[in-house]
Design a protein around this motif. Sequence first.
Motif: not given
Length: 350
Positions: A169-176, A259-263, A297-302, A316-319
């Motif tokens: 969650t912290a990683c997603a917030e940092a990216l966002a 892209p917003p889909d990554l976080p 995974v779908r969000l990472g693909g988007k 995304v590959s690590q995801l």
Amino acid sequence: MRTYLIIGVQAGLAAMLAWVVAHHLLRIEEPTFAPGAAVAVIGASLAKRARRTVELLLGIGVGIAAGDLLIALIGTGAWQTGIIVFLAITGAAAARGTGLLMTQAGATAVLVATLTPANPDLELPRAINALVGGLVGLFVMLVLAPLNPLRTIRRVAGSALDLFANQMTACAEALANGDARRAEVLLKQMRNSESKLMQLREAVSAAEEVVQFSPLRWRRRQIVYAYRDGVEHMERGYRNSRTLVRRAGTALRDAEPVPPDLPAAIEEYGTAVRLLHRACLAGDEPVQARERVLHAVRLGGKACRHEIGFSGTIAVSQLRIVANELLRSTGLRRAEARTLVRRAAAGQPS
């Protein structure tokens, strides 16, 4: 604290019983080493106690053998004691002994070298005491008061999974928020979290030992073995997530488009881990956790189908690697997990 409180009870009970057996049943006048050996077996570690009992006895045997042989050759005294202990410990180390084996070999060699002149019959009572203590310790922890293997695993796993989820969650917030500094701090925290993984491995190893040897816990074998396999994949997923966080921080420092889909995908991983923990506590099939992993995974693909930089692509590959390990930790086979991840990455229904 609950787990170690139980271990304290086991150690106290084992020490008492070892004293009774050695002093009252075997008529050993000085049964000090019996409770000491019992406590050493129980208190040294949560895991591998049966092996530690063998190491304890082997260490004592090595110490006695080294002491007796060298005393006959060089006598007793200060420098003789140093040589005897040196050879006892190096002999145990040469046999690839652990710290417990070497410690017992050295301690026994000291006793033999320093007390043999005044107490020539010390060796046999010492060996008997160690044997009594080790066996009583095993009896207490496997028969009289065994740990509840599932409760032990779930208690430790809860802390580890909660940490994993919060870090995602912290990683997603940092990216966002475009906060590269927070991503760096998070990566350092994750590198310092190995103790959690070590505690989890130790708890699973202890539970596995209990269900192998304790008749009271045999019916829990299959569940504990499933946890063992799941923890192995969870560890791999956690270590791969560190690469994910490192690449996320690099993407932010290099001002790559995010892209917003990554976080959102990374946040879904955190949610999946929380759902996995909840299912483990309830003993349910982690269906919702699997669905969240595949949604991530779908969000990472988007995200990959939008403008994204080099580090973002690697993230995304690590995801997907983390997703595969998380699915494996829920009990899916390798081929099934890979197929589901591949379809989700392509945007296909699972």
